[in-house]
Design a protein around this motif. Structure first.
Motif, PDB file in Angstrom:
ATOM      1  N   GLY A 242      69.683  10.844  23.884  1.00 46.44           N
ATOM      2  CA  GLY A 242      70.506  10.459  25.031  1.00 46.44           C
ATOM      3  C   GLY A 242      71.618   9.494  24.644  1.00 46.44           C
ATOM      4  N   THR A 243      72.129   8.852  25.651  1.00 45.90           N
ATOM      5  CA  THR A 243      73.254   7.949  25.443  1.00 45.90           C
ATOM      6  C   THR A 243      72.777   6.506  25.373  1.00 45.90           C
TER       7      THR A 243
ATOM      8  N   PHE B  59      79.528  12.465  28.849  1.00 44.68           N
ATOM      9  CA  PHE B  59      78.797  13.731  28.872  1.00 44.68           C
ATOM     10  C   PHE B  59      78.416  14.149  27.461  1.00 44.68           C
TER      11      PHE B  59
ATOM     12  N   THR C  28      75.344  12.341  26.284  1.00 42.58           N
ATOM     13  CA  THR C  28      74.065  12.779  26.835  1.00 42.58           C
ATOM     14  C   THR C  28      73.546  14.034  26.156  1.00 42.58           C
ATOM     15  N   GLN C  29      74.401  14.756  25.457  1.00 40.39           N
ATOM     16  CA  GLN C  29      73.995  15.999  24.812  1.00 40.39           C
ATOM     17  C   GLN C  29      73.334  15.784  23.451  1.00 40.39           C
TER      18      GLN C  29
END
Length: 112
Positions: free
Chosen positions: A58-59, A50, A53-54
């Motif tokens: 993105g990741t 998580f 993703t912030q």
């Protein structure tokens, strides 16, 4: 991911209560420890993914595989620590707690 981790915690508590009724306190503690060996690594991985993703962009897909490896290694380490440190371990209850927590996501599939 938070729903999955909370469902795993609820399933672990339910297995702990059932193990207490069937096998006593050592079985209950063993079942809860088995569930915790599954829940803690999943929660750490969920938080890390998580957080990824912030950030801008993105990741990275490699991040998932790295944290999956960390999750597996942490699960094995927690199971080893449990088996080493808890002398009154009930292996059947430990495995039941671990498997129920591991497979509790199936209930989320049938929710809708």
């Amino acid at each position: 991911m938070l729903r999955l981790v909370s469902l795993q915690l609820i399933a672990t508590a339910m297995v702990g209560v059932l193990a207490a009724l069937l096998g006593g306190w050592s079985a209950a503690i063993s079942a809860v420890l088995g569930g915790i060996c599954c829940v803690v690594p999943n929660a750490i991985m969920a938080v890390r993914l998580f957080a990824g993703t912030q950030k801008p962009g993105g990741t990275n897909p490699a991040t998932f595989f790295i944290w999956e490896f960390v999750k597996i290694a942490l699960t094995v380490a927690l199971l080893w620590l449990t088996a080493t440190l808890y002398r009154d371990l009930n292996w059947l209850a430990l495995l039941a707690g671990f498997i129920v927590a591991l497979k509790s996501y199936i209930f989320l599939l049938f929710r809708h």
